[in-house]
Design a protein around this motif. Structure first.
Motif, short mmCIF file in Angstrom:
data_model
loop_
_atom_site.label_atom_id
_atom_site.label_comp_id
_atom_site.label_asym_id
_atom_site.label_seq_id
_atom_site.Cartn_x
_atom_site.Cartn_y
_atom_site.Cartn_z
N THR A 158 -8.69 7.58 53.94
CA THR A 158 -7.70 7.65 52.90
C THR A 158 -8.25 8.53 51.69
OG1 THR A 158 -6.35 5.76 53.45
CG2 THR A 158 -6.25 6.34 51.34
N ILE A 159 -9.17 8.12 51.18
CA ILE A 159 -9.79 8.89 49.75
C ILE A 159 -10.09 10.38 50.14
CG2 ILE A 159 -11.85 8.90 48.28
CD1 ILE A 159 -11.69 5.80 48.58
N LEU A 160 -10.93 10.48 51.34
CA LEU A 160 -11.37 11.79 51.59
C LEU A 160 -10.21 12.74 51.94
CD1 LEU A 160 -14.87 11.20 53.14
CD2 LEU A 160 -14.19 11.54 50.90
N ASP A 161 -9.47 12.53 53.08
CA ASP A 161 -8.47 13.18 53.42
C ASP A 161 -7.12 13.23 53.07
OD1 ASP A 161 -10.54 13.61 55.46
OD2 ASP A 161 -9.94 12.08 56.91
N LYS A 162 -6.98 12.28 52.13
CA LYS A 162 -5.56 12.14 51.37
C LYS A 162 -5.59 12.30 49.84
CE LYS A 162 -2.34 10.17 53.69
NZ LYS A 162 -1.61 9.31 54.39
N VAL A 163 -6.30 11.58 49.34
CA VAL A 163 -6.26 11.43 47.69
C VAL A 163 -6.91 12.55 47.34
CG1 VAL A 163 -7.15 9.98 45.74
CG2 VAL A 163 -6.20 8.92 47.80
N LEU A 164 -8.28 12.78 47.72
CA LEU A 164 -9.04 13.98 47.35
C LEU A 164 -8.97 15.32 47.76
CD1 LEU A 164 -12.65 12.33 46.68
CD2 LEU A 164 -10.56 12.37 45.30
N LYS A 165 -7.52 15.38 48.57
CA LYS A 165 -7.13 16.74 49.06
C LYS A 165 -5.75 17.17 48.02
CE LYS A 165 -9.82 17.42 52.58
NZ LYS A 165 -9.23 17.50 53.77
N LEU A 166 -5.57 16.40 47.01
CA LEU A 166 -4.52 16.65 46.14
C LEU A 166 -5.19 17.61 45.35
CD1 LEU A 166 -3.00 13.00 45.28
CD2 LEU A 166 -2.01 15.14 46.83
N PRO A 167 -4.25 18.44 44.45
CA PRO A 167 -4.84 19.24 43.49
C PRO A 167 -5.75 18.56 42.52
CG PRO A 167 -2.41 19.65 43.68
CD PRO A 167 -2.82 18.54 44.49
N GLY A 168 -6.75 19.49 42.28
CA GLY A 168 -7.73 18.99 41.27
C GLY A 168 -7.37 18.38 40.00
N GLN A 169 -6.32 19.13 39.25
CA GLN A 169 -5.90 18.51 38.34
C GLN A 169 -4.98 17.18 38.20
OE1 GLN A 169 -4.76 21.25 39.99
NE2 GLN A 169 -2.77 21.91 39.11
#
Length: 216
Positions: free
Chosen positions: A179-190
């Motif tokens: 969830t964290i690697l493939d979904k949350v941290l794939k959102l725009p950096g800002q």
């Protein structure tokens, strides 16, 4: 424009973040109502009254007890729909029992009125937000994402330099990591992350320092 106010309830026990979201219509939603004491409940109600906000809905990222302590109180007060993922039903049904294990007393919790899932949309006033299915900490965990302003209300999935526990019923480290690697941290950096505990962070920061990325 989406406005955000943060309340941190039961600071000596859980320090849970409850959020009030509203837009320029002055319609609002309450995310993860953790207000347990009468003083905390008054604090929240006073804010709503001073701001002149009309509560439309209550949103649950998940139903662990620290995120639902104020659910019954607010449901009775405002008579508005409660939104959650259906896989959180078991946490709702066991809420009063779980509370006793931690030395707290609550009445059996009201059941949500609307079940939502990945791809659904929710609205606060005229502002539309995306529902993301973000399990791992809890099997029916969801997050709420406002793409226009890059704001994520992530519950207990990810924290500033940390992440949610997985040792509660239905938790899974493997699922949470995905969830964290493939979904949350794939959102725009800002993207600004408003979590269920601790201070806000950003996707860009967590991409660099979060233990799920750099290792334990």
């Amino acid at each position: 424009m989406l406005h955000v106010e943060t309340f941190t309830f039961l600071p000596q026990a859980f320090a849970e973040n409850t959020y009030v979201l509203w837009d320029d219509t002055n319609k609002c939603v309450i995310v993860d109502p953790g207000c347990y004491t009468s003083a905390e409940q008054r604090q929240l109600l006073t804010f709503l009254e001073v701001k002149g906000l009309e509560v439309e809905q209550i949103w649950l990222t998940h139903a662990h007890l620290d995120h639902v302590f104020g659910l019954n109180f607010l449901k009775e007060k405002f008579q508005v729909p409660v939104i959650a993922h259906e896989e959180e039903k078991f946490n709702i049904e066991r809420g009063a029992t779980h509370a006793q294990l931690f030395g707290f007393t609550i009445e059996p919790l009201v059941m949500p009125d609307v079940w939502v899932d990945e791809g659904d949309k929710v609205k606060v006033g005229e502002t539309e937000m995306d529902v993301l299915f973000t399990p791992g900490h809890s099997p029916g965990h969801i997050s709420f994402y406002h793409a226009d302003s890059h704001q994520l209300f992530s519950g207990d999935v990810i924290f500033r330099s940390s992440f949610g526990r997985t040792d509660l019923p239905g938790g899974s480290m493997e699922v949470l990591r995905s969830t964290i690697l493939d979904k949350v941290l794939k959102l725009p950096g800002q993207t600004k992350i408003y979590a269920g505990h601790m201070d806000p962070t950003t996707v860009e920061r967590e991409q660099k320092v979060n233990p799920m990325v750099v290792g334990f």
